[in-house]
Design a protein around this motif. Structure first.
Motif, PDB file in Angstrom:
ATOM      1  N   PHE A  59     -46.105  -5.343  17.895  1.00  0.00           N
ATOM      2  CA  PHE A  59     -45.870  -5.883  16.698  1.00  0.00           C
ATOM      3  C   PHE A  59     -43.965  -5.299  16.227  1.00  0.00           C
ATOM      4  O   PHE A  59     -44.079  -3.215  16.604  1.00  0.00           O
ATOM      5  CB  PHE A  59     -46.255  -4.854  15.313  1.00  0.00           C
ATOM      6  CG  PHE A  59     -47.772  -5.969  15.865  1.00  0.00           C
ATOM      7  CD1 PHE A  59     -48.224  -7.213  15.257  1.00  0.00           C
ATOM      8  CD2 PHE A  59     -48.831  -4.682  16.537  1.00  0.00           C
ATOM      9  CE1 PHE A  59     -50.066  -7.247  15.057  1.00  0.00           C
ATOM     10  CE2 PHE A  59     -49.912  -5.150  16.817  1.00  0.00           C
ATOM     11  CZ  PHE A  59     -50.421  -6.986  16.492  1.00  0.00           C
ATOM     12  N   ASN A  60     -42.831  -6.401  15.609  1.00  0.00           N
ATOM     13  CA  ASN A  60     -41.815  -5.558  15.285  1.00  0.00           C
ATOM     14  C   ASN A  60     -41.940  -5.575  13.431  1.00  0.00           C
ATOM     15  O   ASN A  60     -42.541  -6.671  12.676  1.00  0.00           O
ATOM     16  CB  ASN A  60     -40.638  -5.770  15.598  1.00  0.00           C
ATOM     17  CG  ASN A  60     -40.585  -6.171  17.318  1.00  0.00           C
ATOM     18  OD1 ASN A  60     -40.820  -5.049  17.648  1.00  0.00           O
ATOM     19  ND2 ASN A  60     -40.224  -6.889  17.782  1.00  0.00           N
ATOM     20  N   THR A  61     -42.056  -4.072  13.019  1.00  0.00           N
ATOM     21  CA  THR A  61     -41.862  -3.965  11.050  1.00  0.00           C
ATOM     22  C   THR A  61     -40.497  -3.773  10.557  1.00  0.00           C
ATOM     23  O   THR A  61     -40.056  -2.688  11.414  1.00  0.00           O
ATOM     24  CB  THR A  61     -42.909  -3.365  10.916  1.00  0.00           C
ATOM     25  OG1 THR A  61     -42.518  -1.755  11.103  1.00  0.00           O
ATOM     26  CG2 THR A  61     -44.219  -3.597  11.742  1.00  0.00           C
ATOM     27  N   PRO A  62     -40.089  -3.658  10.014  1.00  0.00           N
ATOM     28  CA  PRO A  62     -38.866  -3.388   8.778  1.00  0.00           C
ATOM     29  C   PRO A  62     -39.455  -1.362   8.949  1.00  0.00           C
ATOM     30  O   PRO A  62     -40.620  -1.241   8.738  1.00  0.00           O
ATOM     31  CB  PRO A  62     -38.862  -3.747   7.695  1.00  0.00           C
ATOM     32  CG  PRO A  62     -39.898  -5.103   7.475  1.00  0.00           C
ATOM     33  CD  PRO A  62     -40.892  -4.667   8.511  1.00  0.00           C
ATOM     34  N   GLY A  80     -58.310   0.238  17.402  1.00  0.00           N
ATOM     35  CA  GLY A  80     -59.171   1.272  18.050  1.00  0.00           C
ATOM     36  C   GLY A  80     -58.626   1.610  19.437  1.00  0.00           C
ATOM     37  O   GLY A  80     -60.033   1.857  20.594  1.00  0.00           O
ATOM     38  N   HIS A  81     -56.879   0.957  19.087  1.00  0.00           N
ATOM     39  CA  HIS A  81     -56.669   1.456  21.345  1.00  0.00           C
ATOM     40  C   HIS A  81     -55.880   2.387  20.774  1.00  0.00           C
ATOM     41  O   HIS A  81     -54.888   2.376  19.428  1.00  0.00           O
ATOM     42  CB  HIS A  81     -56.722   0.177  21.990  1.00  0.00           C
ATOM     43  CG  HIS A  81     -57.473  -0.384  21.929  1.00  0.00           C
ATOM     44  ND1 HIS A  81     -57.983  -0.621  22.891  1.00  0.00           N
ATOM     45  CD2 HIS A  81     -58.654  -2.100  21.126  1.00  0.00           C
ATOM     46  CE1 HIS A  81     -59.049  -1.987  22.766  1.00  0.00           C
ATOM     47  NE2 HIS A  81     -59.173  -2.456  22.095  1.00  0.00           N
ATOM     48  N   ASP A  82     -55.694   2.807  22.299  1.00  0.00           N
ATOM     49  CA  ASP A  82     -54.044   3.478  22.102  1.00  0.00           C
ATOM     50  C   ASP A  82     -52.550   2.431  21.667  1.00  0.00           C
ATOM     51  O   ASP A  82     -52.503   1.971  21.723  1.00  0.00           O
ATOM     52  CB  ASP A  82     -53.725   4.166  23.287  1.00  0.00           C
ATOM     53  CG  ASP A  82     -55.081   5.207  23.317  1.00  0.00           C
ATOM     54  OD1 ASP A  82     -55.186   5.866  22.263  1.00  0.00           O
ATOM     55  OD2 ASP A  82     -54.781   5.439  24.494  1.00  0.00           O
ATOM     56  N   ALA A  83     -52.072   3.806  20.597  1.00  0.00           N
ATOM     57  CA  ALA A  83     -50.726   2.760  20.068  1.00  0.00           C
ATOM     58  C   ALA A  83     -49.194   3.538  20.895  1.00  0.00           C
ATOM     59  O   ALA A  83     -49.671   4.549  20.801  1.00  0.00           O
ATOM     60  CB  ALA A  83     -50.062   2.568  19.111  1.00  0.00           C
ATOM     61  N   ILE A  84     -48.088   2.520  21.001  1.00  0.00           N
ATOM     62  CA  ILE A  84     -47.067   3.255  20.855  1.00  0.00           C
ATOM     63  C   ILE A  84     -45.869   2.598  20.066  1.00  0.00           C
ATOM     64  O   ILE A  84     -45.407   2.128  19.866  1.00  0.00           O
ATOM     65  CB  ILE A  84     -46.356   2.940  22.661  1.00  0.00           C
ATOM     66  CG1 ILE A  84     -46.990   3.827  23.168  1.00  0.00           C
ATOM     67  CG2 ILE A  84     -44.900   4.230  23.121  1.00  0.00           C
ATOM     68  CD1 ILE A  84     -47.005   3.024  24.873  1.00  0.00           C
ATOM     69  N   VAL A  85     -45.401   4.109  19.328  1.00  0.00           N
ATOM     70  CA  VAL A  85     -44.256   3.592  18.258  1.00  0.00           C
ATOM     71  C   VAL A  85     -43.351   3.510  18.662  1.00  0.00           C
ATOM     72  O   VAL A  85     -42.434   5.332  18.653  1.00  0.00           O
ATOM     73  CB  VAL A  85     -44.275   4.016  16.982  1.00  0.00           C
ATOM     74  CG1 VAL A  85     -43.614   3.103  15.313  1.00  0.00           C
ATOM     75  CG2 VAL A  85     -46.732   3.025  16.549  1.00  0.00           C
ATOM     76  N   GLN A  86     -41.923   2.936  18.468  1.00  0.00           N
ATOM     77  CA  GLN A  86     -40.819   3.495  19.029  1.00  0.00           C
ATOM     78  C   GLN A  86     -39.826   3.298  17.380  1.00  0.00           C
ATOM     79  O   GLN A  86     -39.805   1.585  16.828  1.00  0.00           O
ATOM     80  CB  GLN A  86     -39.934   3.301  20.038  1.00  0.00           C
ATOM     81  CG  GLN A  86     -40.863   3.380  20.790  1.00  0.00           C
ATOM     82  CD  GLN A  86     -40.479   2.581  22.835  1.00  0.00           C
ATOM     83  OE1 GLN A  86     -40.018   1.651  22.477  1.00  0.00           O
ATOM     84  NE2 GLN A  86     -40.789   3.159  23.852  1.00  0.00           N
ATOM     85  N   LEU A  96     -39.082  -0.857  13.243  1.00  0.00           N
ATOM     86  CA  LEU A  96     -40.197   0.164  14.472  1.00  0.00           C
ATOM     87  C   LEU A  96     -40.743  -1.207  15.655  1.00  0.00           C
ATOM     88  O   LEU A  96     -41.338  -2.125  14.293  1.00  0.00           O
ATOM     89  CB  LEU A  96     -41.663   0.679  13.310  1.00  0.00           C
ATOM     90  CG  LEU A  96     -41.133   1.779  12.958  1.00  0.00           C
ATOM     91  CD1 LEU A  96     -42.747   2.222  11.365  1.00  0.00           C
ATOM     92  CD2 LEU A  96     -40.133   2.834  13.532  1.00  0.00           C
ATOM     93  N   ARG A  97     -41.306  -0.365  16.599  1.00  0.00           N
ATOM     94  CA  ARG A  97     -41.641  -1.109  17.606  1.00  0.00           C
ATOM     95  C   ARG A  97     -42.932  -0.896  17.202  1.00  0.00           C
ATOM     96  O   ARG A  97     -43.100   0.145  18.816  1.00  0.00           O
ATOM     97  CB  ARG A  97     -40.488  -1.089  18.228  1.00  0.00           C
ATOM     98  CG  ARG A  97     -41.838  -2.331  19.799  1.00  0.00           C
ATOM     99  CD  ARG A  97     -40.573  -2.381  20.699  1.00  0.00           C
ATOM    100  NE  ARG A  97     -40.947  -3.276  22.237  1.00  0.00           N
ATOM    101  CZ  ARG A  97     -41.717  -2.523  22.971  1.00  0.00           C
ATOM    102  NH1 ARG A  97     -42.127  -2.001  22.757  1.00  0.00           N
ATOM    103  NH2 ARG A  97     -41.693  -3.742  24.055  1.00  0.00           N
ATOM    104  N   GLY A 128     -45.533 -10.205  15.064  1.00  0.00           N
ATOM    105  CA  GLY A 128     -46.100 -10.072  17.036  1.00  0.00           C
ATOM    106  C   GLY A 128     -45.695 -11.210  18.047  1.00  0.00           C
ATOM    107  O   GLY A 128     -45.690 -12.345  17.620  1.00  0.00           O
ATOM    108  N   GLU A 129     -45.816 -10.732  19.066  1.00  0.00           N
ATOM    109  CA  GLU A 129     -46.107 -11.480  20.122  1.00  0.00           C
ATOM    110  C   GLU A 129     -46.714 -10.720  20.852  1.00  0.00           C
ATOM    111  O   GLU A 129     -47.235  -9.239  21.589  1.00  0.00           O
ATOM    112  CB  GLU A 129     -44.523 -11.140  21.180  1.00  0.00           C
ATOM    113  CG  GLU A 129     -44.264 -11.427  22.420  1.00  0.00           C
ATOM    114  CD  GLU A 129     -43.756 -11.298  22.464  1.00  0.00           C
ATOM    115  OE1 GLU A 129     -42.513 -12.059  24.381  1.00  0.00           O
ATOM    116  OE2 GLU A 129     -41.749 -10.740  21.815  1.00  0.00           O
ATOM    117  N   LEU A 130     -47.490 -11.399  21.562  1.00  0.00           N
ATOM    118  CA  LEU A 130     -49.085 -11.555  22.565  1.00  0.00           C
ATOM    119  C   LEU A 130     -48.477 -11.212  24.058  1.00  0.00           C
ATOM    120  O   LEU A 130     -47.796 -12.454  24.301  1.00  0.00           O
ATOM    121  CB  LEU A 130     -49.706 -11.997  22.925  1.00  0.00           C
ATOM    122  CG  LEU A 130     -51.340 -12.410  21.289  1.00  0.00           C
ATOM    123  CD1 LEU A 130     -52.076 -13.509  20.721  1.00  0.00           C
ATOM    124  CD2 LEU A 130     -51.887 -10.975  21.433  1.00  0.00           C
TER     125      LEU A 130
END
Length: 374
Positions: A59-62, A80-86, A96-97, A128-130
């Motif tokens: 997901f890309n957000t402003p 409910g899963h681990d996430a990585i934010v950059q 934000l990615r 979002g991109e799957l």
């Protein structure tokens, strides 16, 4: 000449050196310990596979006032899963990615809506991109195929250019480097992405380069080695390592410096986490490759060669001559000439005493005899 350059010259001439081959059991033990640690870490912790290998959504957000840590918490609560934010970009272009692994299309829509609400942005601004796991499986399959083809070609080339013992030693060194690098990824917990695979394949070339440099020196210096009784194969192998030691250290340090910049500065201080994928594999692989070329590959070749009947007979002759010389109080520690390991025959003419450009006298006149037999 610099101190390092002077040391390199003395190592090349055999005036100083470390007995790598003689202490090979110590380094074999160190390598086995490191390898076992890497394998245990891989078996217990496993690899932290990236989204490309296990599927998920990106997901890309402003950019908002929410911190990266808080956004990561929101993403993990929603999925409910681990996430990585950059955080990518700066100023008005910042965004934000958010990467969440292990979710399908239905879950992705739900996570996107919750992220928009918690981050305080419009839902249409969250893109979002799957990513399906099948794509990652194809990448992994191609990587294994490429690795297998590379190893087969390397073994064939080294067996033709040198001999099968050197090919086997280089193969063992490469497997050693790959195992340690993969194990470090498991222990550190860095993500394994296609960039990691690229870095892993890249380090094999660097590792092989250092090994071939030593092998080439060893092949040159052991030509006609059985025609002399001063040096064993292990002695010459150790000399080959020492003569190329400074070159190996210099090339490794030069290669590690930019990689360390990517890993510690780019990935650490600047927060460009995507650089860690490839930089860690390069950093660990380059260091492991330099280590294995010096401490594993060449000593292993010496071990294999010393099992040959010719080399066993040579070792007996060398040790017998050294024992005889020790009894007579002679020294066997003088440096050897790189260009010749072959002893002169007993009936060879004695060397001329005095300056090399002094003309030899002819006939029976005065002057020093030439030393040549008529």
């Amino acid at each position: 000449m610099s101190k390092l350059g002077n040391l390199g010259a003395r190592l090349h001439r055999g005036e100083v050196g470390y007995d790598f081959v003689g202490n090979r059991k110590i380094w074999y033990g160190v390598s086995i310990l490191i390898t076992i640690t890497a394998i245990v870490g891989l078996a217990v912790l496993g690899l932290n596979r990236g989204i490309e290998f296990q599927g998920g959504a990106v997901f890309n957000t402003p950019k908002t006032d929410v911190s990266v840590a808080q956004a990561q918490e929101y993403a993990e609560e929603a999925s409910g899963h681990d996430a990585i934010v950059q955080e990518l970009g700066s100023g008005d272009d910042a965004k934000l990615r958010i990467q969440v692994a292990g979710i399908d299309t239905a879950q992705a829509d739900k996570v996107s809506a919750e992220l928009a609400e918690k981050l305080g942005v419009a839902e249409k601004d969250v893109t979002g991109e799957l990513v399906g796991p099948s794509w990652g499986e194809q990448i992994a399959s191609k990587a294994w195929q490429g690795l297998g083809i590379f190893l087969v070609l390397v073994v064939i080339y080294l067996a033709i250019a040198f001999e099968w013992r050197m090919a086997l030693a280089a193969f063992v060194a490469l497997i050693h480097d790959i195992t340690i690098t993969v194990g470090i990824y498991a222990l550190v917990g860095f993500e394994v992405t296609p960039g990691t695979v690229i870095g892993l394949l890249t380090i094999l070339g660097y590792s092989l380069y250092d090994t071939v440099v030593v092998f080439d020196s060893l092949k040159e210096q052991t030509k006609d080695i059985t025609k002399q009784t001063r040096w064993t194969y292990s002695d010459v192998a150790n000399r080959s390592i020492n003569s190329t030691l400074v070159r190996s250290i210099n090339t490794t340090v030069v290669a590690l410096l930019p990689v360390a910049g990517l890993l510690f500065i780019g990935g650490g201080f600047l927060g460009a986490g995507m650089l860690n994928d490839i930089s860690l594999s390069l950093f660990v692989g380059l260091a492991a490759g330099a280590y294995s070329s010096i401490f594993i590959a060449t000593p292993l070749v010496a071990d294999l060669k010393e099992r040959e009947p010719q080399m066993k007979a040579l070792r007996k002759r060398v040790l017998a001559k050294r024992a005889q010389s020790a009894t007579q109080g002679e020294s066997q520690d003088a440096p050897v000439d790189d260009e010749s390991l072959v002893e002169e025959p007993e009936d060879a003419a004695p060397a001329v005493v005095g300056p090399r450009n002094q003309p030899a006298s002819r006939g029976r006149g005065r002057g020093r005899p030439s030393g040549k037999r008529r």
